[in-house]
Design a protein around this motif. Structure first.
Motif, PDB file in Angstrom:
ATOM      1  N   GLY A 139       0.804  -1.207   0.000  1.00  0.00           N
ATOM      2  CA  GLY A 139       0.000   0.000   0.000  1.00  0.00           C
ATOM      3  C   GLY A 139       0.843   1.266   0.000  1.00  0.00           C
ATOM      4  O   GLY A 139       2.077   1.223  -0.020  1.00  0.00           O
ATOM      5  N   SER A 140       0.150   2.404   0.023  1.00  0.00           N
ATOM      6  CA  SER A 140       0.812   3.707  -0.035  1.00  0.00           C
ATOM      7  C   SER A 140       0.293   4.620   1.062  1.00  0.00           C
ATOM      8  O   SER A 140      -0.855   4.484   1.509  1.00  0.00           O
ATOM      9  N   LEU A 141       1.136   5.534   1.477  1.00  0.00           N
ATOM     10  CA  LEU A 141       0.760   6.585   2.410  1.00  0.00           C
ATOM     11  C   LEU A 141       1.493   7.854   2.026  1.00  0.00           C
ATOM     12  O   LEU A 141       2.603   7.790   1.470  1.00  0.00           O
ATOM     13  N   LYS A 142       0.891   8.983   2.353  1.00  0.00           N
ATOM     14  CA  LYS A 142       1.549  10.266   2.145  1.00  0.00           C
ATOM     15  C   LYS A 142       1.591  10.996   3.477  1.00  0.00           C
ATOM     16  O   LYS A 142       0.544  11.367   4.028  1.00  0.00           O
ATOM     17  N   LEU A 143       2.796  11.166   3.994  1.00  0.00           N
ATOM     18  CA  LEU A 143       2.980  11.891   5.240  1.00  0.00           C
ATOM     19  C   LEU A 143       3.176  13.372   4.948  1.00  0.00           C
ATOM     20  O   LEU A 143       3.754  13.740   3.918  1.00  0.00           O
ATOM     21  N   SER A 144       2.702  14.195   5.866  1.00  0.00           N
ATOM     22  CA  SER A 144       2.854  15.638   5.736  1.00  0.00           C
ATOM     23  C   SER A 144       3.559  16.197   6.955  1.00  0.00           C
ATOM     24  O   SER A 144       3.362  15.713   8.076  1.00  0.00           O
ATOM     25  N   CYS A 145       4.374  17.200   6.724  1.00  0.00           N
ATOM     26  CA  CYS A 145       5.049  17.912   7.806  1.00  0.00           C
ATOM     27  C   CYS A 145       4.837  19.401   7.582  1.00  0.00           C
ATOM     28  O   CYS A 145       5.397  19.976   6.639  1.00  0.00           O
ATOM     29  N   GLU A 146       4.011  19.990   8.413  1.00  0.00           N
ATOM     30  CA  GLU A 146       3.764  21.425   8.317  1.00  0.00           C
ATOM     31  C   GLU A 146       4.790  22.158   9.173  1.00  0.00           C
ATOM     32  O   GLU A 146       4.972  21.821  10.346  1.00  0.00           O
ATOM     33  N   VAL A 147       5.428  23.147   8.576  1.00  0.00           N
ATOM     34  CA  VAL A 147       6.541  23.826   9.233  1.00  0.00           C
ATOM     35  C   VAL A 147       6.221  25.292   9.451  1.00  0.00           C
ATOM     36  O   VAL A 147       5.751  25.972   8.537  1.00  0.00           O
ATOM     37  N   SER A 148       6.487  25.752  10.647  1.00  0.00           N
ATOM     38  CA  SER A 148       6.454  27.187  10.894  1.00  0.00           C
ATOM     39  C   SER A 148       7.860  27.598  11.291  1.00  0.00           C
ATOM     40  O   SER A 148       8.472  26.983  12.139  1.00  0.00           O
ATOM     41  N   GLY A 149       8.376  28.635  10.641  1.00  0.00           N
ATOM     42  CA  GLY A 149       9.744  29.057  10.892  1.00  0.00           C
ATOM     43  C   GLY A 149      10.644  28.695   9.733  1.00  0.00           C
ATOM     44  O   GLY A 149      10.278  27.904   8.851  1.00  0.00           O
ATOM     45  N   TRP A 150      11.822  29.273   9.741  1.00  0.00           N
ATOM     46  CA  TRP A 150      12.744  29.081   8.628  1.00  0.00           C
ATOM     47  C   TRP A 150      13.547  27.800   8.797  1.00  0.00           C
ATOM     48  O   TRP A 150      13.917  27.422   9.898  1.00  0.00           O
ATOM     49  N   TYR A 151      13.848  27.150   7.693  1.00  0.00           N
ATOM     50  CA  TYR A 151      14.749  26.002   7.710  1.00  0.00           C
ATOM     51  C   TYR A 151      15.545  25.983   6.415  1.00  0.00           C
ATOM     52  O   TYR A 151      15.127  26.526   5.405  1.00  0.00           O
ATOM     53  N   ASP A 152      16.684  25.368   6.448  1.00  0.00           N
ATOM     54  CA  ASP A 152      17.484  25.154   5.252  1.00  0.00           C
ATOM     55  C   ASP A 152      17.383  23.711   4.769  1.00  0.00           C
ATOM     56  O   ASP A 152      17.518  23.437   3.585  1.00  0.00           O
ATOM     57  N   CYS A 153      17.182  22.805   5.710  1.00  0.00           N
ATOM     58  CA  CYS A 153      17.064  21.382   5.393  1.00  0.00           C
ATOM     59  C   CYS A 153      15.908  20.800   6.186  1.00  0.00           C
ATOM     60  O   CYS A 153      15.724  21.147   7.348  1.00  0.00           O
ATOM     61  N   LEU A 154      15.162  19.908   5.555  1.00  0.00           N
ATOM     62  CA  LEU A 154      14.124  19.173   6.258  1.00  0.00           C
ATOM     63  C   LEU A 154      14.280  17.704   5.947  1.00  0.00           C
ATOM     64  O   LEU A 154      14.423  17.325   4.785  1.00  0.00           O
TER      65      LEU A 154
END
Length: 122
Positions: free
Chosen positions: A16-31
């Motif tokens: 099967g498949s899944l789509k994870l989400s990561c909502e970010v507040s603030g600055w980042y250079d790498c996730l």
């Protein structure tokens, strides 16, 4: 202060498949997306730089997982296909500052979300 909120974890059958989400507040250079199963060490799964120009994948993720980002929604996604039981884990997103070449997993990520659980079983 960077805040991260993961979502999208679920229980699915192998293949099967899944789509994870990561909502970010603030600055980042790498996730990065990381995972940790009970009794196991945390491992990097995929990471992306702020511009989207560079991505890194673990050997287990290559060809099955895709990391992407939507700047308008301040969200980074992890599309996971062909899931296997060994993908079962708590998945975290994390961010760091630095040059894009430091986005690989061997560098220290400093801001972490709470995690979202993925379970793959028949």
């Amino acid at each position: 202060q960077v805040q991260l909120a993961e979502s999208g974890g679920d229980s699915v059958r192998p293949g099967g498949s899944l789509k994870l989400s990561c909502e970010v507040s603030g600055w980042y250079d790498c996730l990065g997306w990381f995972r940790q199963a009970p009794g196991e060490e945390r491992e990097g799964v995929a990471s992306i730089d702020r511009t989207g120009a560079i991505t890194y994948y673990s050997d287990s993720a290559k060809g099955r997982f895709t990391i992407s980002q939507d700047d308008s929604k301040k969200t980074v996604y992890l599309q996971m296909n062909s899931l296997k039981p060994e993908d079962s884990s708590l998945y975290y997103c994390a961010t760091k500052r630095g040059e894009m070449w430091t986005c690989s997993f061997k560098y220290t990520y400093t801001n972490w979300g709470q995690g979202t659980q993925v379970s793959v079983s028949s």
